[in-house]
Design a protein around this motif. Structure first.
Motif, PDB file in Angstrom:
ATOM      1  N   ASP A 198       0.939  -1.067  -0.133  1.00 22.46           N
ATOM      2  CA  ASP A 198       0.025   0.079   0.061  1.00 22.46           C
ATOM      3  C   ASP A 198       0.984   1.112  -0.122  1.00 22.46           C
ATOM      4  OD1 ASP A 198      -2.477  -0.900  -0.093  1.00 22.46           O
ATOM      5  OD2 ASP A 198      -2.952  -0.772   1.869  1.00 22.46           O
ATOM      6  N   ASN A 199       1.991   1.285   0.938  1.00 20.84           N
ATOM      7  CA  ASN A 199       2.699   2.555   1.242  1.00 20.84           C
ATOM      8  C   ASN A 199       3.792   2.507  -0.011  1.00 20.84           C
ATOM      9  OD1 ASN A 199       2.541   4.124   3.827  1.00 20.84           O
ATOM     10  ND2 ASN A 199       2.164   1.788   4.142  1.00 20.84           N
ATOM     11  N   THR A 200       4.055   1.441  -0.653  1.00 15.29           N
ATOM     12  CA  THR A 200       4.676   1.630  -2.217  1.00 15.29           C
ATOM     13  C   THR A 200       3.981   2.202  -3.054  1.00 15.29           C
ATOM     14  OG1 THR A 200       5.908  -0.378  -1.175  1.00 15.29           O
ATOM     15  CG2 THR A 200       6.295   0.210  -3.412  1.00 15.29           C
ATOM     16  N   ARG A 201       2.552   1.958  -3.473  1.00 15.17           N
ATOM     17  CA  ARG A 201       2.047   2.396  -4.272  1.00 15.17           C
ATOM     18  C   ARG A 201       1.761   3.806  -3.886  1.00 15.17           C
ATOM     19  NH1 ARG A 201      -1.446  -2.464  -3.398  1.00 15.17           N
ATOM     20  NH2 ARG A 201      -0.613  -3.995  -4.849  1.00 15.17           N
ATOM     21  N   HIS A 202       1.587   4.107  -2.761  1.00 14.85           N
ATOM     22  CA  HIS A 202       1.545   5.717  -2.445  1.00 14.85           C
ATOM     23  C   HIS A 202       2.562   6.550  -2.677  1.00 14.85           C
ATOM     24  CE1 HIS A 202      -0.071   9.165  -0.205  1.00 14.85           C
ATOM     25  NE2 HIS A 202       1.037   9.548   0.329  1.00 14.85           N
ATOM     26  N   LEU A 203       3.706   5.782  -2.620  1.00 14.58           N
ATOM     27  CA  LEU A 203       5.312   6.385  -2.768  1.00 14.58           C
ATOM     28  C   LEU A 203       5.100   6.606  -4.320  1.00 14.58           C
ATOM     29  CD1 LEU A 203       7.058   7.321  -1.058  1.00 14.58           C
ATOM     30  CD2 LEU A 203       8.503   5.331  -1.163  1.00 14.58           C
ATOM     31  N   VAL A 204       4.676   5.716  -4.966  1.00 13.12           N
ATOM     32  CA  VAL A 204       4.785   5.572  -6.449  1.00 13.12           C
ATOM     33  C   VAL A 204       3.797   6.695  -7.136  1.00 13.12           C
ATOM     34  CG1 VAL A 204       4.166   4.554  -8.660  1.00 13.12           C
ATOM     35  CG2 VAL A 204       5.419   3.429  -6.932  1.00 13.12           C
ATOM     36  N   ARG A 205       2.633   6.915  -6.410  1.00 14.16           N
ATOM     37  CA  ARG A 205       1.636   8.093  -6.820  1.00 14.16           C
ATOM     38  C   ARG A 205       2.419   9.531  -6.565  1.00 14.16           C
ATOM     39  NH1 ARG A 205      -2.524   5.346  -4.577  1.00 14.16           N
ATOM     40  NH2 ARG A 205      -2.415   6.539  -2.983  1.00 14.16           N
ATOM     41  N   LEU A 206       2.784   9.523  -5.378  1.00  7.71           N
ATOM     42  CA  LEU A 206       3.592  10.856  -5.111  1.00  7.71           C
ATOM     43  C   LEU A 206       4.951  10.773  -5.971  1.00  7.71           C
ATOM     44  CD1 LEU A 206       3.503  12.786  -2.783  1.00  7.71           C
ATOM     45  CD2 LEU A 206       5.209  11.412  -1.364  1.00  7.71           C
ATOM     46  N   LEU A 207       5.619  10.101  -6.304  1.00  6.75           N
ATOM     47  CA  LEU A 207       6.690  10.525  -7.185  1.00  6.75           C
ATOM     48  C   LEU A 207       5.946  10.838  -8.745  1.00  6.75           C
ATOM     49  CD1 LEU A 207       9.226   7.503  -6.781  1.00  6.75           C
ATOM     50  CD2 LEU A 207       9.513   9.920  -6.091  1.00  6.75           C
ATOM     51  N   ASN A 208       5.180  10.271  -9.073  1.00  6.53           N
ATOM     52  CA  ASN A 208       4.462  10.469 -10.394  1.00  6.53           C
ATOM     53  C   ASN A 208       3.927  11.896 -10.324  1.00  6.53           C
ATOM     54  OD1 ASN A 208       5.048   7.901 -11.397  1.00  6.53           O
ATOM     55  ND2 ASN A 208       2.945   7.097 -11.113  1.00  6.53           N
ATOM     56  N   ASP A 209       3.312  12.352  -9.292  1.00  2.00           N
ATOM     57  CA  ASP A 209       2.670  13.521  -9.061  1.00  2.00           C
ATOM     58  C   ASP A 209       3.858  14.493  -9.146  1.00  2.00           C
ATOM     59  OD1 ASP A 209       0.315  12.646  -9.255  1.00  2.00           O
ATOM     60  OD2 ASP A 209      -0.212  13.073  -7.202  1.00  2.00           O
ATOM     61  N   LEU A 210       4.811  14.619  -8.338  1.00  2.67           N
ATOM     62  CA  LEU A 210       5.979  15.224  -8.266  1.00  2.67           C
ATOM     63  C   LEU A 210       6.833  15.654  -9.441  1.00  2.67           C
ATOM     64  CD1 LEU A 210       7.988  14.470  -4.732  1.00  2.67           C
ATOM     65  CD2 LEU A 210       7.091  16.719  -5.557  1.00  2.67           C
ATOM     66  N   LEU A 211       6.908  14.352 -10.227  1.00  4.14           N
ATOM     67  CA  LEU A 211       7.435  14.349 -11.455  1.00  4.14           C
ATOM     68  C   LEU A 211       6.731  15.411 -12.429  1.00  4.14           C
ATOM     69  CD1 LEU A 211       9.998  13.030 -12.588  1.00  4.14           C
ATOM     70  CD2 LEU A 211       8.774  11.311 -13.515  1.00  4.14           C
ATOM     71  N   ASP A 212       5.334  14.954 -12.506  1.00  2.00           N
ATOM     72  CA  ASP A 212       4.362  15.865 -13.370  1.00  2.00           C
ATOM     73  C   ASP A 212       4.522  17.390 -13.109  1.00  2.00           C
ATOM     74  OD1 ASP A 212       3.187  14.046 -14.824  1.00  2.00           O
ATOM     75  OD2 ASP A 212       1.478  13.935 -13.832  1.00  2.00           O
ATOM     76  N   LEU A 213       4.552  17.691 -11.864  1.00  2.00           N
ATOM     77  CA  LEU A 213       4.466  18.843 -11.400  1.00  2.00           C
ATOM     78  C   LEU A 213       5.959  19.670 -11.635  1.00  2.00           C
ATOM     79  CD1 LEU A 213       2.515  20.834 -10.183  1.00  2.00           C
ATOM     80  CD2 LEU A 213       3.731  20.485  -8.012  1.00  2.00           C
ATOM     81  N   ALA A 214       7.086  18.951 -11.447  1.00  5.60           N
ATOM     82  CA  ALA A 214       8.482  19.456 -11.601  1.00  5.60           C
ATOM     83  C   ALA A 214       8.606  19.462 -13.012  1.00  5.60           C
ATOM     84  CB  ALA A 214       9.351  18.499 -11.269  1.00  5.60           C
ATOM     85  N   ARG A 215       8.118  18.766 -14.053  1.00  5.65           N
ATOM     86  CA  ARG A 215       8.351  18.618 -15.468  1.00  5.65           C
ATOM     87  C   ARG A 215       7.419  19.898 -16.045  1.00  5.65           C
ATOM     88  NH1 ARG A 215       7.133  12.989 -18.205  1.00  5.65           N
ATOM     89  NH2 ARG A 215       5.224  13.308 -17.161  1.00  5.65           N
ATOM     90  N   SER A 216       6.189  19.949 -15.470  1.00  4.80           N
ATOM     91  CA  SER A 216       5.124  21.082 -16.009  1.00  4.80           C
ATOM     92  C   SER A 216       5.986  22.561 -15.590  1.00  4.80           C
ATOM     93  CB  SER A 216       4.085  21.119 -15.367  1.00  4.80           C
ATOM     94  OG  SER A 216       3.164  22.236 -15.395  1.00  4.80           O
ATOM     95  N   ASN A 217       6.423  22.407 -14.391  1.00  2.00           N
ATOM     96  CA  ASN A 217       7.224  23.799 -14.015  1.00  2.00           C
ATOM     97  C   ASN A 217       8.495  24.058 -14.822  1.00  2.00           C
ATOM     98  OD1 ASN A 217       5.203  24.360 -12.262  1.00  2.00           O
ATOM     99  ND2 ASN A 217       6.107  23.701 -10.567  1.00  2.00           N
ATOM    100  N   ALA A 218       9.229  23.036 -15.124  1.00  5.49           N
ATOM    101  CA  ALA A 218      10.593  23.434 -15.736  1.00  5.49           C
ATOM    102  C   ALA A 218      10.314  23.245 -17.083  1.00  5.49           C
ATOM    103  CB  ALA A 218      11.397  21.799 -15.299  1.00  5.49           C
ATOM    104  N   GLY A 219       9.213  23.580 -17.666  1.00  6.48           N
ATOM    105  CA  GLY A 219       8.771  23.753 -19.054  1.00  6.48           C
ATOM    106  C   GLY A 219       9.133  22.202 -20.004  1.00  6.48           C
ATOM    107  N   ARG A 220       9.126  21.196 -19.356  1.00  7.13           N
ATOM    108  CA  ARG A 220       9.466  19.961 -19.884  1.00  7.13           C
ATOM    109  C   ARG A 220       8.297  19.225 -20.529  1.00  7.13           C
ATOM    110  NH1 ARG A 220      13.690  16.681 -17.863  1.00  7.13           N
ATOM    111  NH2 ARG A 220      15.510  17.909 -17.425  1.00  7.13           N
ATOM    112  N   LEU A 221       7.093  19.697 -20.046  1.00  2.55           N
ATOM    113  CA  LEU A 221       5.921  19.172 -20.283  1.00  2.55           C
ATOM    114  C   LEU A 221       5.271  20.042 -21.484  1.00  2.55           C
ATOM    115  CD1 LEU A 221       4.193  16.765 -19.033  1.00  2.55           C
ATOM    116  CD2 LEU A 221       2.880  18.817 -18.034  1.00  2.55           C
ATOM    117  N   ALA A 222       5.294  19.192 -22.486  1.00  4.48           N
ATOM    118  CA  ALA A 222       4.643  19.707 -23.781  1.00  4.48           C
ATOM    119  C   ALA A 222       3.304  19.130 -23.936  1.00  4.48           C
ATOM    120  CB  ALA A 222       5.588  19.335 -25.119  1.00  4.48           C
TER     121      ALA A 222
END
Lengths: 429, 121
Positions: A231-255
């Protein structure tokens, strides 16, 4: 270039200021001389006049005495008459002289005043343009145009002010540059960190799953432990994916690749994704889409993600049995999508930070809420990436409404001719 | 059953992959980097599928794949990447790959993909 200009401006302006100072000094000296000459002449004329009048009375008195004594009465009478006449002439003369002097002083005053007015209006005119330019530049700067600079010559004071303004603007720009760089470094760090965390996470999740494959050979306590790890691993994966989305969006990497999209089916889709979860908590999920909505230029997957994030937020913060409603309607050239719930609402002190990362509602709810605290930040980032806006309004105890506005596709419904694949821009640009 | 060559610089990941794939009935050969992949293919038998980690020391999976394709090697290849989706993956330009596998690995999906690519489950 700004520096070179401001140095030149300063040199130019000080010579202008010198000229003005000299002009003032000459005008002042001329006026003073004119006034002194006028007053001196007036005093001299007055003294002469009084002396002449006194002399005339003296002569007349002498004649009067002679007349009284009966000496040469005819001559005495003539003297008396001539002295009276002379005094009248003197009075007429002094009047004329006084008038002349007054005219002279008045002319001097008028000339001086005119000169002063001309000098001052020149001074004001030479300050007005640079000051106006400064005001415009200051406004532009306040509105975020960090390239705003002034070209201020004119008086040395305004030139110095202009140079100081330019120095301030340059410093602000350097500061903003440093902040952007820090932001970029932070986003890069998040990208790298979430990347590096993935390999160990793969092992943890993989081996925990491996244990679950042999569940029947585990004791009930052990099986539960492994479940918790998973359960916690899945939560960690979701967190990583969300963080990644946000960082990519802010860093101009998300087209994003926008295409003309019907918003109705997109909402239905997002709601369908949520149904399983809202049915467990007995929350009602309603969709109202206005007829004849124009299409919007969006990347469907990204906007679906926005809608799912908003619906998830409503689902997680509302108690069982709450009702959640997703609506879409036309607002001018935009399509407005709202997600409304009748849950506990958002306290005013939290509402301004609601779209910040890791902002969560009431701490008591945090335990229950399973989200990553990034859903709304991602929603905002994605909506803004599409050129839209997102906002929220809420009354405590009565629920909350999240409002997304997206620009409609141009009137004929066809794709705008050269619709570019726009990538995200950094905030604040 | 398929013969699968798995390359990753992490022994733990290799152990995990070997265990899961063998449990699913596949035959597994492992390699720690791109060079070992080349050696294994030149010396050993031909696998039905390659699972290459994108980033490995010495020789990356992408570099190894580029050389193999130049040698006329046509076996399907899946690139394993720590990136969430292929948009971010170190997409090899001009090299044909059959797909991407994101970490953490969804094994059920991986097994389906293997079945599709090799025709064996």
């Amino acid at each position: 270039m700004g520096q070179a200009y401001s140095r030149r401006g300063r040199r130019l302006s000080s010579s202008l200021a010198n000229r003005l100072t000299i002009g003032f000094a000459i005008a002042f000296a001329l006026l003073t001389a004119l006034a002194v000459i006028g007053v001196a002449r007036f005093i001299q004329q007055r003294q002469d006049f009084e002396h002449d009048i006194a002399r005339s009375y003296q002569v007349e008195m002498t004649a009067q005495v002679r007349l009284a004594q009966g000496q040469r009465p005819a001559a005495s009478r003539a003297t008396i008459a001539s002295q009276r006449e002379r005094r009248q002439t003197l009075r007429d003369e002094i009047d004329a002289d006084t008038r002349d002097t007054a005219l002279l002083v008045a002319a001097g005053l008028i000339a001086g005043l005119t000169g002063a007015v001309l000098l001052f209006s020149g001074l004001i005119a030479s300050m007005r343009r640079p000051l106006e330019e400064l005001v415009d530049a200051a406004r532009a700067l306040a509105e975020g145009d960090l390239d705003a600079r002034v070209k201020v010559g004119g008086l040395s004071e305004t030139a110095t002010l202009g140079a100081a303004f330019n120095e301030m603007a340059a410093e602000l720009q350097r500061e903003a540059g440093r902040r952007d760089q820090l932001d970029r470094m932070k986003d890069e760090f998040v990208l790298t960190a979430s990347h590096e965390l993935r390999s160990p996470l793969t092992s943890v999740q993989g081996f925990a799953e491996l244990l679950m494959l042999e569940r029947e050979r585990l004791g009930p306590k052990q099986a539960e432990t492994v479940e918790i790890i998973l359960d916690n691993t899945r939560h960690l994966v979701r967190l990583l994916n969300d963080l990644l989305d946000l960082a990519r969006s802010n860093a101009g990497r998300l087209a994003i690749r926008p295409e003309p999209t019907e918003i109705g089916p997109l909402i239905e889709d997002a709601v369908r994704t949520m149904r399983a979860q809202t049915e467990v908590t007995d929350q009602s999920l309603q969709v109202v889409v206005a007829n004849g909505l124009p299409r919007v230029d969006v990347e469907p997957d990204r906007i679906r993600q926005v809608l799912v994030n908003l619906l998830t937020n409503a689902h997680e913060y509302c108690p069982p049995g709450a009702s959640i409603r997703a609506e879409a309607r036309r607002k001018g050239d935009e399509v407005e999508i709202t997600v409304t719930d009748d849950g506990p609402g958002i306290p005013p002190e939290q509402i301004e930070h609601i779209f910040d990362r890791f902002t969560r509602g009431d701490a008591g709810l945090t335990q229950r809420v399973g989200g990553t605290g990034l859903g709304l930040a991602i929603a905002k980032s994605l909506v803004e990436l599409h050129g839209g806006t997102i906002g929220v309004e809420s009354t405590l105890g009565e629920g909350a409404t999240f409002r997304v506005r997206l620009p409609a596709t141009s009137a004929d419904g066809t794709k705008t001719s050269a619709m570019p694949t726009f990538s995200s821009r950094r905030r604040g640009e | 059953m398929a013969r699968i060559l798995v390359a990753d610089d992490s022994e733990t990941i290799l152990l995990l992959m070997r265990t899961r794939l063998e449990l699913a009935g596949h035959e597994v050969v492992t390699a720690a980097d791109g060079q070992e992949v080349m050696d294994a293919l030149h010396n050993g038998g031909k696998p039905d599928l390659l699972l290459l980690d994108a980033m490995m020391p010495r020789k990356s999976g992408i570099d190894a794949l580029r050389e193999l394709r130049a040698e006329g090697f046509e076996t399907p290849v899946l690139i394993v990447s720590a990136h969430q989706d292929e948009e971010d993956a170190e997409a090899p330009s001009g090299v044909e790959v059959s797909g991407y596998v994101a970490k953490p690995i969804d094994f059920d999906r991986l097994f389906e993909t293997i079945a599709e690519l090799t025709g064996r489950s």
